[in-house]
Design a protein around this motif. Structure first.
Motif, short mmCIF file in Angstrom:
data_model
loop_
_atom_site.label_atom_id
_atom_site.label_comp_id
_atom_site.label_asym_id
_atom_site.label_seq_id
_atom_site.Cartn_x
_atom_site.Cartn_y
_atom_site.Cartn_z
N UNK A 133 0.83 -1.20 0.00
CA UNK A 133 0.00 0.00 0.00
C UNK A 133 0.86 1.25 0.00
N UNK A 134 0.18 2.40 0.06
CA UNK A 134 0.89 3.70 0.04
C UNK A 134 1.68 3.89 1.32
N UNK A 135 2.92 4.35 1.17
CA UNK A 135 3.77 4.57 2.35
C UNK A 135 3.52 5.97 2.89
N UNK A 136 3.15 6.04 4.18
CA UNK A 136 3.00 7.32 4.87
C UNK A 136 4.08 7.42 5.94
N UNK A 137 4.58 8.62 6.16
CA UNK A 137 5.65 8.79 7.14
C UNK A 137 5.40 10.03 8.00
N UNK A 138 5.96 10.01 9.20
CA UNK A 138 5.97 11.23 10.01
C UNK A 138 7.24 11.25 10.86
N UNK A 139 7.62 12.43 11.26
CA UNK A 139 8.83 12.56 12.07
C UNK A 139 9.37 13.97 12.02
N UNK A 140 10.34 14.27 12.90
CA UNK A 140 10.83 15.65 13.04
C UNK A 140 11.67 16.16 11.86
N UNK A 141 12.05 15.27 10.91
CA UNK A 141 12.77 15.81 9.73
C UNK A 141 11.98 15.53 8.45
N UNK A 142 10.66 15.47 8.61
CA UNK A 142 9.78 15.25 7.45
C UNK A 142 8.88 16.47 7.29
N UNK A 143 8.66 16.91 6.05
CA UNK A 143 7.94 18.18 5.84
C UNK A 143 6.54 18.13 6.45
N UNK A 144 6.13 19.30 6.98
CA UNK A 144 4.76 19.48 7.46
C UNK A 144 3.97 20.17 6.35
N UNK A 145 4.64 21.10 5.65
CA UNK A 145 4.04 21.73 4.47
C UNK A 145 5.17 22.29 3.63
N UNK A 146 4.83 22.69 2.41
CA UNK A 146 5.85 23.19 1.50
C UNK A 146 6.00 24.71 1.65
N UNK A 147 7.14 25.20 1.16
CA UNK A 147 7.43 26.63 1.21
C UNK A 147 6.29 27.42 0.55
N UNK A 148 5.87 28.48 1.21
CA UNK A 148 4.78 29.36 0.77
C UNK A 148 3.44 28.63 0.69
#
Ligand code: AMP
Length: 547
Positions: free
Chosen positions: A387-402
């Motif tokens: 299935x689709x890989x989802x990730x989270x963690x302190x060096x993973x983006x929360x949102x993109x620039x602007x």
């Protein structure tokens, strides 16, 4: 009750200060654009990074202003890594492999104020400078006497002149560890490129993780060659981890061919190297016919694209070098998983160990991952369900620039956001991830992205083309190459060669599709979206003409 420990922000400048105190005579060796070999120490790096910071102050650059680079892996680029981020500005590593129009778009979006470039990329800068109004200063990464005249680039200064007059006294400022430190654009599935904006905290935590024994296992005893470019996700964090551990650093500059890389490895006693499969293919392709051996290399991390089994075998069986297969992405700083065996695997038969080594590996502490079905339900870790890989963690983006592309995160039932990687994988009982497919609509050739949308847009701009769909096809050297399936307009005519010629000048040469396949129709889904999976299935027997 709060803990009673010192509250010290994690800042990139601390890595430099630490290296300056503890590894001052640690060596940094660079092959320069001029072709010669440059050597100095971490102490010299620290002195010159402080000069960069002062030179930026003299330009009146503000906190968080962007300083762009178009540069190979080398000591001056490293000085910018520290001088720019350490002084609170944001280092923006531009990818010189992009078409000048893409560079213009990205530099304008980032609102870069300064552009520092290796002389190799002078033609790109000449092609873009007039269209990048935010860039006020152009710095050529060369000696003062090598600065070319009459380039047409306003305010062009040589790097050595620029920092030459600056003081080497500088006190690195303290600020919020969540402040932006660097940025890297990645070509998205839809729409324009988007930037991951790294912070001092995320980069420092990632640097700690990258050095761990089951990750890159970096130490002061290593001589490390990052072939992976410093313009692509901070060379996988090596420029930061290296200063933490005090290893010898060896930079290949522009010479990435097998012969040059091999010679540098041998002359500098390289023990550890990092790169995408294509680079290692060129290296092995040079070594095998000449019967060459490694005298110091013990391990190499390979990622960015799936590492072919034959390459892992060749490194191990023919050269006694351990291959560490790695997976990650720009949005993950980039490291997510790395493949090393567990204690219980050591007694397994060689072929069973090999089956594990081929996987992309286990998550690094700091990266949470899961695979989900199309309804977002988590799938079991049985090595079969994919299935689709989802990730989270302190060096993973929360949102993109602007805020580009809106909120990318997928919320779980507890309201916690996970980043959808666009990769499809299985995870086995021991937590080893194996990528099986990609749900995102992009092609990766030689470790670099090609946006299928850009390729399609150019094709449909041709008067004879009604519809176009670009897909990646397996290629022995480049991993994938793009081809474009085309539906012609009724009564209109265009040949394969005419269409290929139509791409000239509209995109970077290496992004031009290798072939055109004329089809009656492109399979569409219920919402009118092109069904690339179905198209790939229809073209499964297709063979690239040049592979
Ligand atoms: P980038 O953002 O350019 O670093 O590319 C990240 C993407 O490259 C991932 O999302 C994957 O699609 C692909 N990728 C990276 N490493 C691997 C790997 N070891 N095996 C297969 N695909 C990979």
């Amino acid at each position: 009750m709060l803990g009673l420990m010192q509250d010290q922000p994690l800042l990139i400048s601390q890595l430099l200060e630490f290296a300056d105190r503890h590894h001052r005579d640690g060596e940094i060796v660079s092959r320069r654009v001029e072709g010669d070999i440059h050597r100095y120490t971490y102490k010299d790096l620290a002195v010159r990074a402080r000069k960069v910071a002062n030179a930026l102050d003299a330009m009146k650059l503000q906190f968080s202003d962007r300083v762009a680079t178009l540069a190979w892996n080398g000591y001056r680029h490293l000085e910018l890594y520290y001088g720019v981020s350490g002084s609170g500005r944001v280092l923006h590593t531009l990818n010189p492999r992009l078409h000048p129009d893409q560079v213009v778009w990205i530099a304008n979006h980032a609102e870069d104020q300064v552009l520092c470039f290796d002389m190799t990329f002078l033609p790109i800068v000449q092609a873009v400078h007039a269209r990048c109004p935010t860039i006020k200063h152009f710095i050529a990464l060369c000696d003062a006497d090598k600065l070319p005249q009459d380039t047409g680039i306003p305010n062009l200064t040589s790097y050595e002149d620029w920092i030459g007059g600056a003081s080497s006294d500088y006190v690195w400022p303290r600020f919020d560890e969540n402040s932006a430190s660097s940025m890297c654009y990645t070509s998205g599935t839809t729409g324009n490129p988007k930037a991951a904006l790294y912070s001092h905290r995320s980069s420092t935590l990632h640097a700690y993780a990258a050095a761990l024994p089951d990750v890159m296992c970096l130490s002061a005893r290593d001589s490390v060659l990052p072939v992976v470019p410093m313009f692509h996700v901070n060379a996988w964090g090596i420029p930061y981890s290296a200063l933490m551990v005090g290893c010898k650093l060896v930079f290949p500059g522009p010479a990435l061919d097998g012969k040059s890389v091999y010679e540098l490895m041998e002359s500098e006693g390289v023990t550890f190297a990092a790169g995408v499969p294509t680079v290692w293919q060129m290296l092995l392709g040079h070594m095998k016919p000449a019967g060459l051996r490694f005298s110091s290399l013990t391990r190499t991390v390979i990622g960015g694209s799936a590492c072919p089994p034959a390459m892992i075998n060749a490194f191990r069986d023919d050269y006694g070098v351990d291959v560490l297969h790695a997976w990650g992405m720009t949005e993950m700083s980039p490291l997510g998983t790395l493949c090393t065996l567990k204690n219980k695997h050591l007694t397994l038969r060689e072929d069973l160990q090999m089956a594990i080594r081929l996987k992309q590996g286990r998550a690094i502490f700091g990266v949470d991952m899961k695979i989900v079905d199309e309804n977002g339900q988590e799938l079991p870790w049985d090595g079969k369900a994919f299935g689709d890989v989802l990730v989270k963690g302190p060096w993973i983006v929360a949102s993109y620039f602007k805020g580009e592309g809106g909120d990318p995160l997928v919320k779980d039932s507890n309201g916690i956001g996970w980043f959808p990687t666009g990769d499809v994988a299985t995870i086995d009982e021991d937590g080893y991830l194996q990528i099986t497919d990609r749900s995102k609509d992009v092609i990766k050739s030689g470790g670099e992205w090609i946006s299928s949308i850009d390729i399609e847009n150019i094709a449909v701009a041709h008067p004879a083309v009604a519809m176009a769909a670009c897909i990646g096809v397996k290629h022995p050297k480049w991993d994938e190459r793009p081809i474009v399936a085309v539906v012609k307009k009724p009564g209109a005519e265009v040949t394969r060669d005419e269409l290929i010629a139509f791409y000239e000048g509209k995109t970077a040469k290496w992004q031009i599709p290798d072939d055109v396949v004329f089809v009656e129709a492109i399979p569409l889904g219920a919402t009118g979206k092109m069904l690339k999976t179905k198209l790939r299935e229809q073209l499964k027997d297709y063979k690239l003409p040049n592979a």
